[in-house]
Enzyme design. Sequence first.
Site, PDB file in Angstrom:
ATOM      1  N   HIS A 215       0.784  -1.307  -0.066  1.00  0.00           N
ATOM      2  CA  HIS A 215      -0.079  -0.027  -0.048  1.00  0.00           C
ATOM      3  C   HIS A 215       0.871   1.215  -0.039  1.00  0.00           C
ATOM      4  O   HIS A 215       1.924   1.400   0.509  1.00  0.00           O
ATOM      5  CB  HIS A 215      -0.939   0.036   1.108  1.00  0.00           C
ATOM      6  CG  HIS A 215      -0.515   0.292   2.562  1.00  0.00           C
ATOM      7  ND1 HIS A 215      -0.430   1.542   3.190  1.00  0.00           N
ATOM      8  CD2 HIS A 215      -0.156  -0.680   3.454  1.00  0.00           C
ATOM      9  CE1 HIS A 215       0.149   1.528   4.166  1.00  0.00           C
ATOM     10  NE2 HIS A 215       0.289   0.309   4.465  1.00  0.00           N
ATOM     11  N   ASP A 227       5.697   2.961   7.106  1.00  0.00           N
ATOM     12  CA  ASP A 227       4.401   2.504   6.840  1.00  0.00           C
ATOM     13  C   ASP A 227       3.649   3.142   5.716  1.00  0.00           C
ATOM     14  O   ASP A 227       2.929   4.093   6.432  1.00  0.00           O
ATOM     15  CB  ASP A 227       3.636   2.368   8.173  1.00  0.00           C
ATOM     16  CG  ASP A 227       2.145   1.718   8.052  1.00  0.00           C
ATOM     17  OD1 ASP A 227       2.045   1.110   6.865  1.00  0.00           O
ATOM     18  OD2 ASP A 227       1.340   1.965   9.022  1.00  0.00           O
ATOM     19  N   GLU A 267      -5.270   1.921   2.069  1.00  0.00           N
ATOM     20  CA  GLU A 267      -5.548   0.704   2.981  1.00  0.00           C
ATOM     21  C   GLU A 267      -5.490   1.311   4.453  1.00  0.00           C
ATOM     22  O   GLU A 267      -6.348   0.678   5.046  1.00  0.00           O
ATOM     23  CB  GLU A 267      -3.853   0.407   2.770  1.00  0.00           C
ATOM     24  CG  GLU A 267      -3.566  -1.030   3.605  1.00  0.00           C
ATOM     25  CD  GLU A 267      -3.143  -0.725   4.905  1.00  0.00           C
ATOM     26  OE1 GLU A 267      -2.895  -2.008   5.717  1.00  0.00           O
ATOM     27  OE2 GLU A 267      -2.886   0.451   5.395  1.00  0.00           O
ATOM     28  N   GLU A 268      -5.002   2.419   4.621  1.00  0.00           N
ATOM     29  CA  GLU A 268      -5.175   2.804   6.022  1.00  0.00           C
ATOM     30  C   GLU A 268      -6.427   3.026   6.491  1.00  0.00           C
ATOM     31  O   GLU A 268      -6.793   3.298   7.859  1.00  0.00           O
ATOM     32  CB  GLU A 268      -4.282   4.117   6.206  1.00  0.00           C
ATOM     33  CG  GLU A 268      -2.842   3.973   6.063  1.00  0.00           C
ATOM     34  CD  GLU A 268      -1.979   3.092   7.112  1.00  0.00           C
ATOM     35  OE1 GLU A 268      -2.942   2.451   8.074  1.00  0.00           O
ATOM     36  OE2 GLU A 268      -0.803   2.882   7.270  1.00  0.00           O
ATOM     37  N   ASP A 299       4.324  -5.112   3.763  1.00  0.00           N
ATOM     38  CA  ASP A 299       3.805  -3.747   4.580  1.00  0.00           C
ATOM     39  C   ASP A 299       4.483  -3.846   5.928  1.00  0.00           C
ATOM     40  O   ASP A 299       4.617  -4.556   6.536  1.00  0.00           O
ATOM     41  CB  ASP A 299       2.271  -4.346   4.786  1.00  0.00           C
ATOM     42  CG  ASP A 299       1.587  -3.040   5.497  1.00  0.00           C
ATOM     43  OD1 ASP A 299       2.052  -2.153   5.587  1.00  0.00           O
ATOM     44  OD2 ASP A 299       0.287  -3.142   5.729  1.00  0.00           O
ATOM     45  N   HIS A 406       2.143   4.949  12.913  1.00  0.00           N
ATOM     46  CA  HIS A 406       1.244   6.024  13.004  1.00  0.00           C
ATOM     47  C   HIS A 406       1.407   7.412  13.448  1.00  0.00           C
ATOM     48  O   HIS A 406       0.443   7.850  13.943  1.00  0.00           O
ATOM     49  CB  HIS A 406      -0.142   5.464  13.239  1.00  0.00           C
ATOM     50  CG  HIS A 406      -0.586   4.260  12.258  1.00  0.00           C
ATOM     51  ND1 HIS A 406      -1.901   3.835  12.497  1.00  0.00           N
ATOM     52  CD2 HIS A 406      -0.184   4.004  11.091  1.00  0.00           C
ATOM     53  CE1 HIS A 406      -2.040   2.863  11.209  1.00  0.00           C
ATOM     54  NE2 HIS A 406      -1.082   2.904  10.499  1.00  0.00           N
TER      55      HIS A 406
END
Length: 471
Positions: A215, A227, A267-268, A299, A406
């Site tokens: 992603h 990420d 994706e998130e 990922d 994140h």
Amino acid sequence: MKSMYVCFFFFFQAEDGIRDAQESRGLGDVYKRQFTHSAKKELQPPKLGITLASNKMTWLDGGQFSKMTGSGSGEVTAQTLHAGLGCNSSCFSGSNFSGKIAIIQRGECLFWDKASSAEAAGAVAAIVYNTGEDGAHMKAFNGYASAPNSSVSDVKIPLVSVPYLTGELLADNVTVSVFTYESEPHVLYTSNLCAETAQHLHGGQEDSTVVVGAHLDSVPAGPGINDNGSGSMMILEIALQLAQYLRISPKPKPLANRVRFCWWGAEEVGLKGSAHYVNHLNRTNPQELERIALALNFDMVGSPNFIRGVYNGTQGYKYGELEGTPAADYVGHASEKITELFISYFNGQGLPYELTDFNGRSDYGPFLDYGIPAGGLDSGADGKKTEEERRLYGGMVGVQHDPCYHLACDTVDNVSPLLLGQMGPAAAHAIERMSAAPQLRGWLSGAVQFPLPEGLHNSDAPAPASGDDER
């Protein structure tokens, strides 16, 4: 919503960069598929108030809490009740949460799992507090609690995050007010980008395609270099190297199977890009979907406090709604074969590895749901390193595999160059072997009992160095 639009701007910049690289010196056959997904808009700022010992409501300012993306809308005043990690119904079974505000600790599962479990238990709102394991995990955070796939719905209760200390200080039966003001979902535009080998130039059976995915989007809170810039750029480099080999090798071996590299959007916010890809093909070109022999997913392959994670293919036997069906037997067996291929590589390099869960948190999910075998690599996200993992890989016990997961600190300083230098060759090894394997489906099913061929290059070529020191 401003941060989300900024995130989309950088997503499209990255997508354009990949497309330019592929068209100028890559596989050449590049295409983009735009799709839409829904998001809510904040109508007015949320509010969070806590009643202190004086029975006076104290309203927190904006830096002391954060509304989560995917939160429901409402004005709730109720008493609190702790639910631990709140990942499933068992966390709520010992108490009556009806009409309560659930207090839940961050970690171990999707925020949607926490919120939907609280909602199912009768809670009227949920507050998730941070882990407090280090300085980066003390504050409130912007989490995603949108539905992970189209088969389930978004939560309807208000959902906010608070700092670690706030969560620890919130006892049971404290009166709290949670006000969130969300619009009905509105439409956002994004896209998937794919590049694939050309059958008339490179060979490859028409009915056998290997999909390689990662992603490309990030969360608004940070730039997303691990990420998932790590996975996206890793498969880009592999695609460019494959194209280079096919273009300049004096006698390139024709591919036995087509290879399609895809960079997924959204994706998130619930695997929306990969889900759209599978669902769209199923509606418009089911024959092409049936041609996909397997899907590989990469990922977060550069976590600084890493493990070497190989997706556990045996969990394909019991994934989602396939469990107990003949399709599950095939998917489980074939996914296990993919796992064994990665394991054989790491064993050959003398590198330890971990089997990681098919937990529905990444883009293999929609493929497994449809009955397509899957596999891939990851290096850990918000799980904490154990003593045994420290013995195998080094690093810090009790700290997240990616301490900046994140968060705004997920920058170029948040990746392990050592690990990238090991995961890249492992991914390339698997892609090369499966692109060159005749009767790939027979091997996946177990009907053909032979080892995969040595691939496209001379088998006597030296193996890539793994490095002298794990850290």
